[in-house]
Design an enzyme around this catalytic site. Structure first.
Site, mmCIF file in Angstrom:
data_model
loop_
_atom_site.group_PDB
_atom_site.id
_atom_site.type_symbol
_atom_site.label_atom_id
_atom_site.label_comp_id
_atom_site.label_asym_id
_atom_site.label_seq_id
_atom_site.Cartn_x
_atom_site.Cartn_y
_atom_site.Cartn_z
ATOM 1 N N GLU A 90 55.258 16.072 69.130
ATOM 2 C CA GLU A 90 56.348 15.265 69.666
ATOM 3 C C GLU A 90 56.862 14.308 68.593
ATOM 4 O O GLU A 90 56.142 13.416 68.157
ATOM 5 C CB GLU A 90 55.867 14.472 70.876
ATOM 6 C CG GLU A 90 55.241 15.325 71.971
ATOM 7 C CD GLU A 90 54.204 14.545 72.756
ATOM 8 O OE1 GLU A 90 54.589 13.555 73.423
ATOM 9 O OE2 GLU A 90 53.009 14.912 72.680
ATOM 10 N N HIS A 129 55.342 8.061 79.083
ATOM 11 C CA HIS A 129 56.521 8.930 79.039
ATOM 12 C C HIS A 129 57.593 8.551 80.059
ATOM 13 O O HIS A 129 58.176 9.420 80.724
ATOM 14 C CB HIS A 129 56.107 10.383 79.245
ATOM 15 C CG HIS A 129 55.315 10.968 78.111
ATOM 16 N ND1 HIS A 129 55.451 10.547 76.799
ATOM 17 C CD2 HIS A 129 54.369 11.955 78.100
ATOM 18 C CE1 HIS A 129 54.640 11.260 76.025
ATOM 19 N NE2 HIS A 129 53.968 12.102 76.779
ATOM 20 N N ASN A 173 55.550 8.384 75.025
ATOM 21 C CA ASN A 173 54.207 7.876 74.763
ATOM 22 C C ASN A 173 53.884 6.682 75.663
ATOM 23 O O ASN A 173 54.563 6.438 76.654
ATOM 24 C CB ASN A 173 53.994 7.552 73.283
ATOM 25 C CG ASN A 173 52.615 7.980 72.809
ATOM 26 O OD1 ASN A 173 51.597 7.560 73.352
ATOM 27 N ND2 ASN A 173 52.579 8.833 71.788
ATOM 28 N N ARG A 174 52.842 5.924 75.297
ATOM 29 C CA ARG A 174 52.267 4.946 76.217
ATOM 30 C C ARG A 174 52.745 3.522 75.944
ATOM 31 O O ARG A 174 52.994 3.149 74.801
ATOM 32 C CB ARG A 174 50.737 4.996 76.142
ATOM 33 C CG ARG A 174 50.165 6.302 76.668
ATOM 34 C CD ARG A 174 48.693 6.480 76.354
ATOM 35 N NE ARG A 174 48.192 7.716 76.948
ATOM 36 C CZ ARG A 174 48.307 8.925 76.380
ATOM 37 N NH1 ARG A 174 48.885 9.034 75.194
ATOM 38 N NH2 ARG A 174 47.854 9.995 76.996
ATOM 39 N N HIS A 176 58.871 17.429 75.102
ATOM 40 C CA HIS A 176 57.439 17.662 75.313
ATOM 41 C C HIS A 176 57.128 19.142 75.560
ATOM 42 O O HIS A 176 56.425 19.491 76.512
ATOM 43 C CB HIS A 176 56.935 16.834 76.494
ATOM 44 C CG HIS A 176 55.496 16.431 76.361
ATOM 45 N ND1 HIS A 176 54.484 17.346 76.173
ATOM 46 C CD2 HIS A 176 54.895 15.220 76.385
ATOM 47 C CE1 HIS A 176 53.329 16.712 76.107
ATOM 48 N NE2 HIS A 176 53.555 15.420 76.215
#
Length: 382
Positions: free
Chosen positions: A347, A136, A110-111, A207
């Site tokens: 995810e 990621h 994720n971010r 993913h």
């Protein structure tokens, strides 16, 4: 001997001989992938393709990015479908517009806002690969490295990778091991293990993009989804959390009761969160059972084939992504393009931007500690 009797003897002998003759190479997936198409040297390390099978399901996995290339599961009438998007060669992955297909994700899934975080009074700067944010693990994240293959059996594969201190800006030498196992209960089990020699954030996931009707076989908006979460994580226009979880009740993010994925997408123009994500691309805070690490996170059913996927995880959260950024630029292993909202991802994870969010569970791994977590994707027929 009568001619008819002679004919029958020859016919039976022919059938017996045919049964004993060498067979063509068996397809170890529901598509005839070739290992040689995945054999290539990348950054001085060799890639390959490995086939697993157990019960009614089979998978093909490459050590380039630890990717699930193919996952074949039966439907209501026994017909097999490849439910994970992928490509027929390493070159397909190297040239794809969407870079995360089926891959292991790290160091941090994720971010991370603006690619920055502070740890032990030191600021770290990570490469930006998602607008103004780091996503990621960055462009050289675990999805784009060649993993070492420690062991392979008919039903499992053990992959390892040593991420050196400073890779993609992260501190510490991080030793990672991931085990993919196909169980006799038609499950894909993923076990993650990591250790470090310096404090560092870690949030590993996979993913895979799914379509339970089969790769590139139409919309996923008719798939029926349940998510075991009373709260979700609102985000800004760059998909960074505001820092607080909000109730799903009364919003399009309420999947506590099964509903088609596309049921509320007509609200996108009036719902700020659907606007920000171009649909669903949000974290859900799972309802975790006290004293139980592995809990049911989500269930998806494809109504025509009856294929059902249940996601179980030890993680506190789940990112649901509805294929909003797929635009037909990539063509998969069946010669079909990957189009808008024709795949989804679920995810398992810790919360996005955790290093910068005081209210979220920590993802910092310290020396002497072990990062250990498991997630399972179970397939059945409804």
């Amino acid at each position: 001997m009568k001619l008819t009797n002679l004919f029958m003897i020859l016919l039976v002998a022919g059938l017996m001989n045919s049964g004993c003759s060498p067979k063509k190479t068996e397809t170890k997936s529901c598509i005839n992938l070739k290992a040689e198409d995945f054999q290539q040297a990348i950054d001085g390390k060799q890639t390959n393709l490995y086939f697993l099978k157990n019960g009614d399901i089979s998978a093909a996995i490459t050590n380039y990015g630890g990717r699930i290339v193919s996952l074949c599961v039966p439907g209501r009438n026994g017909e097999l479908a490849d439910v994970v998007l992928g490509f027929s060669s390493i070159n397909g992955y190297l040239n794809a517009k969407e870079t995360f297909h089926g891959a292991l994700i790290g160091r941090v899934g994720n971010r991370i806002a603006k690619g920055k975080f502070v740890l032990n009074d030191e600021e770290y700067n990570l490469p930006l690969n998602n607008g103004v944010n780091h996503l990621h693990g960055g462009p050289g994240g675990f999805h784009n490295v060649v993993w070492d293959v420690k062991a392979v059996t008919d039903t499992s594969i053990v992959l390892s990778y040593l991420s050196p201190d400073g890779e993609m800006g992260y501190p510490g030498n991080l030793a990672v091991e991931v085990v993919y196992t196909l169980t006799s209960n038609n499950e894909v089990k993923m076990d993650y293990l990591a250790t470090t020699d310096k404090s560092t954030p870690v949030n590993l996931t996979n993913h895979a993009f799914f379509n339970l009707a089969g790769e590139a076989n139409g919309t996923i908006n008719d798939h029926v989804l349940t998510i075991n979460a009373d709260y979700y994580t609102p985000v800004d226009s760059t998909l960074i959390p505001f820092g607080e979880n909000e109730p799903v009740a009364g919003t399009p993010f309420d999947f506590r009761q099964a509903k088609p994925i596309g049921q509320d997408l007509n609200l996108q123009e009036e719902n700020e969160q659907l606007t920000n994500g171009l649909g669903y691309d949000h974290n859900f805070a799972l309802n975790k059972e006290v004293g139980k690490k592995m809990t049911l996170a989500a269930t998806v059913v494809e109504p025509v084939s009856g294929r059902k996927m249940e996601v179980f995880t030890e993680e506190p959260a789940l990112q649901f992504y509805g294929g909003n950024f797929m635009d037909g630029a990539d063509t998969g292993k069946y010669g079909k393009t990957f189009n808008f909202r024709e795949s989804f991802a679920l995810e398992t994870q810790h919360f996005p931007d955790s290093p910068n969010q005081a209210n979220f569970p920590s993802i910092i791994l310290n020396p002497g500690e072990k990062y250990e977590t498991s997630s399972t994707y179970k397939f059945s027929i409804q």
